[in-house]
Design a protein around this motif. Structure first.
Motif, PDB file in Angstrom:
ATOM      1  N   ILE A   6     -16.378  13.051 -13.422  1.00  0.00           N
ATOM      2  CA  ILE A   6     -15.945  11.661 -13.615  1.00  0.00           C
ATOM      3  C   ILE A   6     -14.469  11.678 -13.978  1.00  0.00           C
ATOM      4  N   LEU A   7     -13.698  10.826 -13.310  1.00  0.00           N
ATOM      5  CA  LEU A   7     -12.254  10.847 -13.504  1.00  0.00           C
ATOM      6  C   LEU A   7     -11.760   9.870 -14.560  1.00  0.00           C
ATOM      7  N   PHE A   8     -12.480   8.771 -14.769  1.00  0.00           N
ATOM      8  CA  PHE A   8     -12.041   7.799 -15.764  1.00  0.00           C
ATOM      9  C   PHE A   8     -13.212   6.958 -16.218  1.00  0.00           C
ATOM     10  N   THR A   9     -12.979   6.197 -17.271  1.00  0.00           N
ATOM     11  CA  THR A   9     -14.021   5.320 -17.794  1.00  0.00           C
ATOM     12  C   THR A   9     -13.585   3.877 -17.638  1.00  0.00           C
ATOM     13  N   PRO A  10     -14.483   2.955 -17.530  1.00  0.00           N
ATOM     14  CA  PRO A  10     -15.925   3.184 -17.494  1.00  0.00           C
ATOM     15  C   PRO A  10     -16.368   3.670 -16.116  1.00  0.00           C
ATOM     16  N   THR A  11     -17.394   4.460 -16.094  1.00  0.00           N
ATOM     17  CA  THR A  11     -18.042   4.881 -14.853  1.00  0.00           C
ATOM     18  C   THR A  11     -19.544   4.728 -15.048  1.00  0.00           C
ATOM     19  N   LEU A  12     -20.169   3.977 -14.154  1.00  0.00           N
ATOM     20  CA  LEU A  12     -21.624   3.819 -14.189  1.00  0.00           C
ATOM     21  C   LEU A  12     -22.232   4.699 -13.111  1.00  0.00           C
ATOM     22  N   VAL A  13     -23.243   5.454 -13.478  1.00  0.00           N
ATOM     23  CA  VAL A  13     -23.929   6.351 -12.553  1.00  0.00           C
ATOM     24  C   VAL A  13     -25.365   5.851 -12.438  1.00  0.00           C
ATOM     25  N   ALA A  36     -13.796  -0.620 -13.622  1.00  0.00           N
ATOM     26  CA  ALA A  36     -14.251  -2.001 -13.765  1.00  0.00           C
ATOM     27  C   ALA A  36     -13.959  -2.754 -12.470  1.00  0.00           C
ATOM     28  N   PHE A  37     -14.930  -3.514 -12.028  1.00  0.00           N
ATOM     29  CA  PHE A  37     -14.786  -4.288 -10.801  1.00  0.00           C
ATOM     30  C   PHE A  37     -15.006  -5.760 -11.101  1.00  0.00           C
ATOM     31  N   SER A  38     -14.765  -6.590 -10.120  1.00  0.00           N
ATOM     32  CA  SER A  38     -14.970  -8.025 -10.291  1.00  0.00           C
ATOM     33  C   SER A  38     -16.449  -8.312 -10.519  1.00  0.00           C
ATOM     34  N   LYS A  39     -16.733  -9.507 -11.017  1.00  0.00           N
ATOM     35  CA  LYS A  39     -18.128  -9.841 -11.299  1.00  0.00           C
ATOM     36  C   LYS A  39     -18.968  -9.861 -10.027  1.00  0.00           C
ATOM     37  N   GLY A  40     -18.394 -10.268  -8.888  1.00  0.00           N
ATOM     38  CA  GLY A  40     -19.136 -10.279  -7.633  1.00  0.00           C
ATOM     39  C   GLY A  40     -19.510  -8.882  -7.174  1.00  0.00           C
ATOM     40  N   THR A  41     -18.573  -7.962  -7.259  1.00  0.00           N
ATOM     41  CA  THR A  41     -18.843  -6.577  -6.868  1.00  0.00           C
ATOM     42  C   THR A  41     -19.873  -5.957  -7.798  1.00  0.00           C
ATOM     43  N   THR A  42     -19.725  -6.192  -9.088  1.00  0.00           N
ATOM     44  CA  THR A  42     -20.662  -5.642 -10.063  1.00  0.00           C
ATOM     45  C   THR A  42     -22.067  -6.203  -9.834  1.00  0.00           C
ATOM     46  N   LEU A  43     -22.172  -7.506  -9.654  1.00  0.00           N
ATOM     47  CA  LEU A  43     -23.473  -8.122  -9.396  1.00  0.00           C
ATOM     48  C   LEU A  43     -24.096  -7.563  -8.124  1.00  0.00           C
TER      49      LEU A  43
END
Length: 79
Positions: A6-13, A36-43
């Motif tokens: 993992i290169l940086f945080t946050p990272t979700l696996v 961190a991504f936009s709410k649309g990408t995360t959703l």
């Protein structure tokens, strides 16, 4: 972080329900969300994983799924 590459945080696996004993988390992951991504990408990613769409044999990887969902949201907002 080094152990899993993992290169940086946050990272979700996101891991499948069953992971082979000899697999690393990153190699077994069905999706990795670095940063961190936009709410649309995360959703969309959470939905894609929750619906286990990675198991479908329909040629729609996450990027294609996300692009389709963006278009669908745009079509609804234009009405």
């Amino acid at each position: 972080m080094r152990k899993w590459g993992i290169l940086f945080t946050p990272t979700l696996v996101f891991l499948p329900e069953k992971v082979p004993e000899d697999a690393t988390a990153i190699n077994a992951a069905v999706a990795v969300m670095p940063g961190a991504f936009s709410k649309g990408t995360t959703l969309d990613l959470f939905t894609w994983v929750a619906e286990r769409r990675y198991e479908l044999d329909n040629g729609e990887d996450f990027q294609r799924y996300h692009a389709r969902r963006i278009q669908e949201r745009n079509n609804v907002s234009q009405k």
